[in-house]
Motif scaffolding. Structure first.
Motif, PDB file in Angstrom:
ATOM      1  N   GLY A   1       0.786  -1.227   0.000  1.00  0.00           N
ATOM      2  CA  GLY A   1       0.000   0.000   0.000  1.00  0.00           C
ATOM      3  C   GLY A   1       0.818   1.277   0.000  1.00  0.00           C
ATOM      4  O   GLY A   1       0.289   2.349   0.271  1.00  0.00           O
ATOM      5  N   GLU A   2       2.110   1.178  -0.327  1.00  0.00           N
ATOM      6  CA  GLU A   2       2.989   2.343  -0.316  1.00  0.00           C
ATOM      7  C   GLU A   2       3.318   2.851  -1.719  1.00  0.00           C
ATOM      8  O   GLU A   2       4.141   3.747  -1.867  1.00  0.00           O
ATOM      9  N   TYR A   3       2.666   2.307  -2.730  1.00  0.00           N
ATOM     10  CA  TYR A   3       2.983   2.671  -4.110  1.00  0.00           C
ATOM     11  C   TYR A   3       2.577   4.108  -4.394  1.00  0.00           C
ATOM     12  O   TYR A   3       1.541   4.592  -3.950  1.00  0.00           O
ATOM     13  N   GLY A   4       3.432   4.792  -5.164  1.00  0.00           N
ATOM     14  CA  GLY A   4       3.120   6.144  -5.602  1.00  0.00           C
ATOM     15  C   GLY A   4       3.539   7.220  -4.625  1.00  0.00           C
ATOM     16  O   GLY A   4       3.199   8.382  -4.805  1.00  0.00           O
ATOM     17  N   ILE A   5       4.296   6.844  -3.600  1.00  0.00           N
ATOM     18  CA  ILE A   5       4.782   7.804  -2.610  1.00  0.00           C
ATOM     19  C   ILE A   5       6.296   7.939  -2.789  1.00  0.00           C
ATOM     20  O   ILE A   5       7.030   6.943  -2.800  1.00  0.00           O
ATOM     21  N   CYS A   6       6.768   9.169  -2.906  1.00  0.00           N
ATOM     22  CA  CYS A   6       8.196   9.431  -3.091  1.00  0.00           C
ATOM     23  C   CYS A   6       8.974   8.953  -1.866  1.00  0.00           C
ATOM     24  O   CYS A   6       8.602   9.254  -0.728  1.00  0.00           O
ATOM     25  N   GLU A   7      10.062   8.230  -2.102  1.00  0.00           N
ATOM     26  CA  GLU A   7      10.887   7.724  -1.005  1.00  0.00           C
ATOM     27  C   GLU A   7      11.670   8.827  -0.294  1.00  0.00           C
ATOM     28  O   GLU A   7      12.098   8.642   0.832  1.00  0.00           O
TER      29      GLU A   7
ATOM     30  N   ILE B   1       3.767  10.731  -5.859  1.00  0.00           N
ATOM     31  CA  ILE B   1       4.400  10.854  -7.173  1.00  0.00           C
ATOM     32  C   ILE B   1       3.267  11.108  -8.162  1.00  0.00           C
ATOM     33  O   ILE B   1       2.241  10.433  -8.124  1.00  0.00           O
ATOM     34  N   GLY B   2       3.438  12.063  -9.042  1.00  0.00           N
ATOM     35  CA  GLY B   2       2.390  12.422  -9.990  1.00  0.00           C
ATOM     36  C   GLY B   2       1.952  11.257 -10.862  1.00  0.00           C
ATOM     37  O   GLY B   2       2.768  10.436 -11.280  1.00  0.00           O
ATOM     38  N   PHE B   3       0.656  11.205 -11.134  1.00  0.00           N
ATOM     39  CA  PHE B   3       0.084  10.136 -11.946  1.00  0.00           C
ATOM     40  C   PHE B   3       0.727  10.089 -13.327  1.00  0.00           C
ATOM     41  O   PHE B   3       1.040   9.004 -13.833  1.00  0.00           O
ATOM     42  N   GLN B   4       0.952  11.255 -13.937  1.00  0.00           N
ATOM     43  CA  GLN B   4       1.567  11.289 -15.270  1.00  0.00           C
ATOM     44  C   GLN B   4       2.986  10.735 -15.239  1.00  0.00           C
ATOM     45  O   GLN B   4       3.415  10.049 -16.163  1.00  0.00           O
TER      46      GLN B   4
END
Length: 116
Positions: free
Chosen positions: A79-85, A91-94
């Motif tokens: 559940g951590e996908y799309g979050i900047c490390e 992180i932007g969808f595009q």
């Protein structure tokens, strides 16, 4: 991120992972075939050596992408996908559409690349 978006990216990542594994196997098979060739002169050796170097570089790059994909698939599962490390902002969808295995937002990616 919505469940449908996660499913979309997971399918893309799993498809890319499968393609990379096929590519790596194909390159390794080709390198094995090159090593069994009967070489007659220095030109043949140079040609095979050059091909081997290019193929090895491609495999190295694809293995790196495969590692990144595996990390991101783990992030989808947790559940951590799309979050900047780095900054922990989304992180932007595009950006994810262009590079679904991205672990940094655009700003942080530039910082990481400059620090290397």
């Amino acid at each position: 991120m919505q469940e449908s978006e996660l499913k979309y990216f997971k399918e893309i990542l799993e498809g890319r992972k499968e393609q990379i594994l096929k590519n790596i196997k194909g390159v390794n098979d080709e390198l094995n075939q090159l090593s069994t060739l009967e070489l007659n002169d220095e030109g043949d050796y140079a040609s095979v050596d050059n091909s081997s170097m290019v193929e090895s570089a491609i495999v190295h790059q694809q293995e790196q992408e495969l590692r990144e994909i595996n990390v991101v698939l783990g992030k989808i599962a947790s559940g951590e996908y799309g979050i900047c490390e780095m900054c922990e902002d989304p992180i932007g969808f595009q950006r994810l559409k262009v590079k679904p295995h991205a672990i940094y937002c655009i700003d942080c990616r530039e910082i990481v690349e400059k620090s290397k």
